[in-house]
Design a protein around this motif. Structure first.
Motif, PDB file in Angstrom:
ATOM      1  N   ARG A 219      23.400  -3.727   4.877  1.00  0.00           N
ATOM      2  CA  ARG A 219      22.254  -3.817   3.963  1.00  0.00           C
ATOM      3  C   ARG A 219      20.924  -3.644   4.697  1.00  0.00           C
ATOM      4  O   ARG A 219      19.866  -3.723   4.081  1.00  0.00           O
ATOM      5  CB  ARG A 219      22.277  -5.173   3.242  1.00  0.00           C
ATOM      6  N   GLY A 220      20.973  -3.422   6.005  1.00  0.00           N
ATOM      7  CA  GLY A 220      19.763  -3.321   6.795  1.00  0.00           C
ATOM      8  C   GLY A 220      19.166  -1.927   6.774  1.00  0.00           C
ATOM      9  O   GLY A 220      19.863  -0.928   6.611  1.00  0.00           O
ATOM     10  N   VAL A 221      17.847  -1.866   6.954  1.00  0.00           N
ATOM     11  CA  VAL A 221      17.132  -0.603   7.056  1.00  0.00           C
ATOM     12  C   VAL A 221      15.924  -0.807   7.965  1.00  0.00           C
ATOM     13  O   VAL A 221      15.293  -1.867   7.932  1.00  0.00           O
ATOM     14  CB  VAL A 221      16.695  -0.078   5.673  1.00  0.00           C
ATOM     15  N   VAL A 222      15.631   0.178   8.796  1.00  0.00           N
ATOM     16  CA  VAL A 222      14.506   0.093   9.730  1.00  0.00           C
ATOM     17  C   VAL A 222      13.279   0.744   9.097  1.00  0.00           C
ATOM     18  O   VAL A 222      13.338   1.886   8.646  1.00  0.00           O
ATOM     19  CB  VAL A 222      14.840   0.780  11.065  1.00  0.00           C
TER      20      VAL A 222
ATOM     21  N   PHE B  51       2.684   6.420  11.243  1.00  0.00           N
ATOM     22  CA  PHE B  51       2.411   5.006  11.021  1.00  0.00           C
ATOM     23  C   PHE B  51       1.703   4.711   9.703  1.00  0.00           C
ATOM     24  O   PHE B  51       1.419   3.551   9.399  1.00  0.00           O
ATOM     25  CB  PHE B  51       1.570   4.438  12.172  1.00  0.00           C
ATOM     26  N   ALA B  52       1.373   5.719   8.917  1.00  0.00           N
ATOM     27  CA  ALA B  52       0.690   5.481   7.647  1.00  0.00           C
ATOM     28  C   ALA B  52       1.631   4.772   6.675  1.00  0.00           C
ATOM     29  O   ALA B  52       2.860   4.931   6.727  1.00  0.00           O
ATOM     30  CB  ALA B  52       0.204   6.795   7.051  1.00  0.00           C
TER      31      ALA B  52
ATOM     32  N   VAL C 209       7.215   3.302   4.221  1.00  0.00           N
ATOM     33  CA  VAL C 209       8.083   2.788   3.146  1.00  0.00           C
ATOM     34  C   VAL C 209       9.178   3.759   2.740  1.00  0.00           C
ATOM     35  O   VAL C 209      10.066   3.385   1.966  1.00  0.00           O
ATOM     36  CB  VAL C 209       7.259   2.404   1.896  1.00  0.00           C
ATOM     37  N   GLU C 210       9.171   4.982   3.232  1.00  0.00           N
ATOM     38  CA  GLU C 210      10.172   5.964   2.797  1.00  0.00           C
ATOM     39  C   GLU C 210      11.608   5.479   2.998  1.00  0.00           C
ATOM     40  O   GLU C 210      12.435   5.600   2.090  1.00  0.00           O
ATOM     41  CB  GLU C 210       9.942   7.299   3.517  1.00  0.00           C
ATOM     42  N   PRO C 211      11.966   4.913   4.176  1.00  0.00           N
ATOM     43  CA  PRO C 211      13.349   4.440   4.331  1.00  0.00           C
ATOM     44  C   PRO C 211      13.694   3.298   3.378  1.00  0.00           C
ATOM     45  O   PRO C 211      14.845   3.191   2.932  1.00  0.00           O
ATOM     46  CB  PRO C 211      13.393   3.971   5.794  1.00  0.00           C
ATOM     47  N   ILE C 212      12.728   2.450   3.047  1.00  0.00           N
ATOM     48  CA  ILE C 212      12.988   1.330   2.134  1.00  0.00           C
ATOM     49  C   ILE C 212      13.273   1.851   0.739  1.00  0.00           C
ATOM     50  O   ILE C 212      14.238   1.425   0.081  1.00  0.00           O
ATOM     51  CB  ILE C 212      11.787   0.364   2.120  1.00  0.00           C
TER      52      ILE C 212
ATOM     53  N   GLU D  93       0.831  -1.205   0.000  1.00  0.00           N
ATOM     54  CA  GLU D  93       0.000   0.000   0.000  1.00  0.00           C
ATOM     55  C   GLU D  93       0.865   1.255   0.000  1.00  0.00           C
ATOM     56  O   GLU D  93       0.594   2.227  -0.728  1.00  0.00           O
ATOM     57  CB  GLU D  93      -0.909  -0.009   1.231  1.00  0.00           C
ATOM     58  N   GLY D  94       1.921   1.237   0.799  1.00  0.00           N
ATOM     59  CA  GLY D  94       2.792   2.401   0.878  1.00  0.00           C
ATOM     60  C   GLY D  94       3.544   2.673  -0.408  1.00  0.00           C
ATOM     61  O   GLY D  94       3.687   3.828  -0.821  1.00  0.00           O
TER      62      GLY D  94
END
Length: 380
Positions: free
Chosen positions: A166-169, A353-354, A359-362, A22-23
């Motif tokens: 390679r990690g992202v929160v 939380f929307a 998804v912005e950091p991804i 959705e994001g």
């Protein structure tokens, strides 16, 4: 970007991947789903590890799903990135083989296999064959991914050294249906008892043994009604502990479509209260969903939950049933306090939380990442 959402995930059982999809769409990306749900929930997978003779069934189910995934992925065409949904420890290996090496593979590594096994008392300590198997599953999954998505800083810090870069929160977040349920709440709370809801699988992470004790303490308090949704490992013990309380309603489960409205019909949404290692490192899905539904949030006072919720939730020490009882009584005593925490939770959810925010950091990580994971660069 054009994404393929890939794997055997089940968005109804595990809504996290649905929030990510959705994001991405809300951010303007195209998302094509290549999804064949595995007809086996988390409890079923854990049962197979407790009873290894059942593992051939898992292999057969996976083989069937993977055959269909391979066919459908060819039909889906090229993509700029592939998102492997939650519980994709095996699916990510298939994705690595199906898609060209320059297509980034993004693994939603919400929980580790080893961590889940420890939390559910499947393994003891760090030794033993099952523990080694869980770690092998995790390592193989992480090596197959270009980007590893986790949900808290604690889980990022727990990644192996070769996977950490390679990690992202990305927070778990909540889907639009939860915000819609919150917006549909009456402007004025009707008179009557404080209505409290818990939704979960009754695992040690949830700390339902402490919740059961708190419900027993509330047995004589007719100002508080509680709805307990779900079943699982500690369900029988929790229900037995709370048996003296006549104002507890037990619901085996509610469909994903019906759950937001059910939660939003309550005043307070409960989080987790467990004392396990895993419970100290997560922010549960129910917290994000309850906040989006404009409920006041009561959950355990752990570092990731305090960091995520700030002053917009009520916290109790993990495993402290009397503190939980006192907090619920305080909310029943003070309608203004209840209303304040409902407003604060809803505002926090809208701001952070929307799905589009989550998804912005991804998207940023994928945009700057190397297309081939370091572990694979070394072997090519």
């Amino acid at each position: 970007m054009r994404w393929l959402a890939f794997g055997t995930y089940d968005v109804h059982r595990h809504p996290r991947v649905g929030v990510l999809i959705e994001g991405l769409r809300a951010a303007g990306d195209e998302v094509v789903e290549v999804n064949v749900p595995l007809e086996l929930d988390t409890a079923g997978r854990v049962a197979m590890l407790r009873q290894p003779w059942r593992l051939p069934k898992l292999a057969w189910l996976l083989a069937r799903c993977w055959t269909l995934l391979a066919v459908r992925s060819r039909r889906a065409g090229a993509a700029d990135a592939v998102l492997v949904g939650y519980l994709g420890h095996f699916d990510v290996r298939l994705a690595r083989r199906l898609f060209r090496s320059r297509t980034p593979i993004v693994l939603d590594h919400l929980v580790s296999a080893a961590g889940t096994a420890r939390d559910r008392s499947l393994t003891a300590g760090g030794g033993g064959l099952k523990s080694k198997l869980m770690r092998w599953i995790d390592r193989g999954a992480l090596r197959s991914a270009d980007v590893v998505v986790v949900d808290t800083d604690e889980h990022l810090a727990a990644l192996p050294a070769d996977a950490a870069p390679r990690g992202v929160v990305a927070l778990v977040g909540a889907g639009q249906q939860w915000f819609a349920a919150g917006a549909a709440r009456p402007a004025t709370r009707p008179d009557g008892p404080l209505k409290v809801v818990f939704v979960g699988l009754f695992t040690p992470l949830h700390g339902t043994e402490y919740l059961g004790a708190a419900l027993a303490d509330l047995a004589a308090d007719d100002r508080i009604e509680v709805t307990m949704v779900g079943k699982g490992q500690d369900y029988d013990a929790c229900r037995a502990a709370a048996a003296a309380n006549p104002r507890v309603t037990w619901v085996d489960w509610v469909t994903a479509a019906e759950l937001p409205a059910l939660v939003a019909a309550h005043d307070v949404s409960l989080g987790i209260f467990g004392t396990t290692e895993k419970a100290q490192n997560v922010v549960p899905t129910k917290v994000f969903q309850g906040a989006a539904a404009a409920c006041a949030i009561v959950t355990s006072d752990t570092a990731p939950q305090r960091r995520t919720l700030g002053d917009d939730a009520l916290f109790v020490p993990p495993g402290d049933a009397p503190a939980l009882t006192a907090t619920l009584r305080a909310l029943a005593d003070d309608p203004a306090l209840l209303a304040a925490y409902q407003r604060k939770a809803a505002a926090r959810a809208a701001a952070e939380f929307a799905a589009a925010t989550v998804v912005e950091p991804i998207r940023a990580k994928v945009a700057r990442t190397s297309p081939i994971p370091p572990a694979m660069q070394e072997t090519r």
